[in-house]
Design a protein around this motif. Structure first.
Motif, short mmCIF file in Angstrom:
data_model
loop_
_atom_site.label_atom_id
_atom_site.label_comp_id
_atom_site.label_asym_id
_atom_site.label_seq_id
_atom_site.Cartn_x
_atom_site.Cartn_y
_atom_site.Cartn_z
N GLY A 16 2.14 -12.71 29.31
CA GLY A 16 0.95 -12.11 29.90
C GLY A 16 0.23 -11.17 28.95
O GLY A 16 0.72 -10.86 27.85
N ALA A 17 -0.93 -10.67 29.39
CA ALA A 17 -1.72 -9.76 28.55
C ALA A 17 -1.01 -8.44 28.32
O ALA A 17 -1.22 -7.79 27.30
CB ALA A 17 -3.07 -9.53 29.21
N ASN A 18 -0.15 -8.03 29.29
CA ASN A 18 0.56 -6.77 29.13
C ASN A 18 1.65 -6.84 28.07
O ASN A 18 2.23 -5.81 27.69
CB ASN A 18 1.18 -6.34 30.46
N ASP A 19 1.95 -8.03 27.57
CA ASP A 19 2.99 -8.20 26.55
C ASP A 19 2.42 -8.29 25.14
O ASP A 19 3.19 -8.46 24.18
CB ASP A 19 3.79 -9.48 26.84
N VAL A 20 1.10 -8.19 25.00
CA VAL A 20 0.48 -8.36 23.69
C VAL A 20 0.96 -7.31 22.69
O VAL A 20 1.31 -7.61 21.55
CB VAL A 20 -1.06 -8.32 23.82
N GLY A 21 1.02 -6.07 23.10
CA GLY A 21 1.48 -5.00 22.21
C GLY A 21 2.91 -5.22 21.74
O GLY A 21 3.24 -4.99 20.58
N MET A 22 3.75 -5.63 22.67
CA MET A 22 5.14 -5.88 22.33
C MET A 22 5.27 -7.04 21.34
O MET A 22 6.05 -6.98 20.39
CB MET A 22 5.93 -6.19 23.61
N LEU A 23 4.51 -8.10 21.56
CA LEU A 23 4.57 -9.27 20.69
C LEU A 23 4.10 -8.94 19.28
O LEU A 23 4.65 -9.44 18.29
CB LEU A 23 3.72 -10.40 21.27
N ARG A 24 3.09 -8.11 19.17
CA ARG A 24 2.58 -7.74 17.86
C ARG A 24 3.50 -6.77 17.14
O ARG A 24 3.58 -6.77 15.91
CB ARG A 24 1.19 -7.14 17.99
N GLN A 25 4.19 -5.95 17.87
CA GLN A 25 5.07 -4.96 17.26
C GLN A 25 6.37 -5.57 16.78
O GLN A 25 6.95 -5.11 15.79
CB GLN A 25 5.37 -3.83 18.27
N ALA A 26 6.84 -6.59 17.45
CA ALA A 26 8.11 -7.23 17.09
C ALA A 26 7.96 -8.01 15.78
O ALA A 26 6.87 -8.38 15.37
CB ALA A 26 8.58 -8.14 18.20
N ASP A 27 9.11 -8.26 15.13
CA ASP A 27 9.09 -9.05 13.90
C ASP A 27 8.65 -10.48 14.18
O ASP A 27 7.92 -11.08 13.39
CB ASP A 27 10.49 -9.05 13.26
#
Length: 348
Positions: A16-27
């Motif tokens: 979802g859109a709320n996971d965008v930050g997490m996806l970009r921060q992860a390796d």
């Protein structure tokens, strides 16, 4: 916070859109295309359609690509160090003039034509650890990459050491065969090119976990084309103007010379013998370790009284015989299969 505190590589999964930050921060970010739109997919490194695909993506393709990228790095470091060592040793015989021992066209086509086809086939098509079904049945194989057991400083250092050894070996064998003989630079370089590129192409068989028909045909065709090109190249009249010396039939004479083929046999034996001995010793240590672990597991199971061999029960038992001593334990007490190990007989 996890990356900073634990200092580990992270993988994030979101849909979802709320996971965008997490996806970009992860390796590594894996986005799942679902009902919440494509925001996660657009911000991820990999995109899948369903959650169930995550298992195969990580355990199978993650395992394969870890080994493929590792061998890719190993081989290209090996190949370049190989050439550097030969060129460095040649400088001691030409007054450090900076000239190359091999012919210029071979240097230009070295990366593009003579070693790249085998690299594509070996590092793209090989399935390390077996088929996808086999890997899914044994997810513990994934820990090899997680713990950096295959690619680390020691394995990279071993590859570089092997490259230095192979480069020095090829140069020394070729130099000794031309010692106290009137040999031109072109003749010396022809034999050096023949030996070095043959060893580099055969190295794919050593790095590959399984020799497939496609890999075998690719390496064989690459060597045949290279040797044919080397043979006929010196017969072309228009190339004479680019040489300070007459190259007429130089490469053909090198391939017709029995010394060249004797040098090849000696180089192949001395080059790959250390790796073969290392693999034999490694397999022997693994066999001994697995055998002793199985016996200890059986003994611990016998002491706990898990199985009473005197009672007639329907429970499956395993008997491990070493010499004249036989041990019995339950199948759940042994996690290592000892069938086929030297000196160990297992029965069910």
């Amino acid at each position: 916070h996890i990356r900073e505190e634990l200092k580990v590589m992270t993988l994030a999964v979101g849909d979802g859109a709320n996971d965008v930050g997490m996806l970009r921060q992860a390796d590594i970010g894996i986005g799942i295309a679902g009902r919440e739109g494509t925001q996660a997919v657009m911000a991820s490194d990999f995109a899948i359609e369903k959650f169930k695909m995550l298992q195969k993506l990580i355990l199978v393709h993650g395992h394969w690509n870890y080994h493929r990228i590792s061998d890719f790095i190993f081989y290209f470091f090996y190949r370049n160090f190989f050439n550097v060592v030969m060129t460095l040793l040649y400088q001691f015989f030409n007054g450090f003039s900076g000239s190359f021992p091999t012919e210029e066209l071979m240097i230009v086509t070295f990366n593009t034509f003579w070693t790249t086809p085998g690299a594509f086939v070996s590092f793209v098509l090989n399935q390390y650890g077996g088929s996808a079904k086999k890997i899914l049945q044994d997810p513990s194989m994934y820990r090899i990459g997680r713990l950096d057991e295959y690619f680390n400083n020691m394995t990279l250092l071993g590859t570089l050491s092997e490259a230095v050894y192979h480069g020095a070996l090829v140069f020394c064998i070729q130099a000794l065969s031309c010692w106290d003989k009137p040999t031109s630079k072109l003749e010396f370089g022809a034999g050096l090119t023949f030996l070095s590129l043959t060893v580099m192409n055969l190295m794919f068989f050593v790095l590959s976990p399984n020799i497939t028909i496609v890999l075998f045909l690719t390496i064989t065709a690459s060597l045949l084309i290279f040797h044919s090109f080397l043979y006929f190249y010196g017969m072309l009249d228009f190339v004479y103007q680019y040489f300070n010396e007459d190259p007429h039939y130089t490469f053909a004479r090198a391939l017709h010379n029995p010394i060249t083929w004797i040098n090849l046999v000696i180089v192949l034996i001395l080059a790959f013998l250390p790796r073969v001995l290392h693999q034999v010793i490694r397999n022997y240590k693994r066999s001994s370790k697995s055998s002793s672990y199985s016996i200890r597991s059986c003994l611990s199971g016998e002491k706990r009284g898990v199985i009473n061999t005197r009672e007639k029960t329907r429970e499956k038992t395993r008997r491990v015989s070493v010499g004249n001593v036989e041990y019995a334990c339950d199948t759940e007490g042994v996690s290592v299969d000892v069938e086929g190990l030297p000196g160990v007989v297992s029965e069910y």
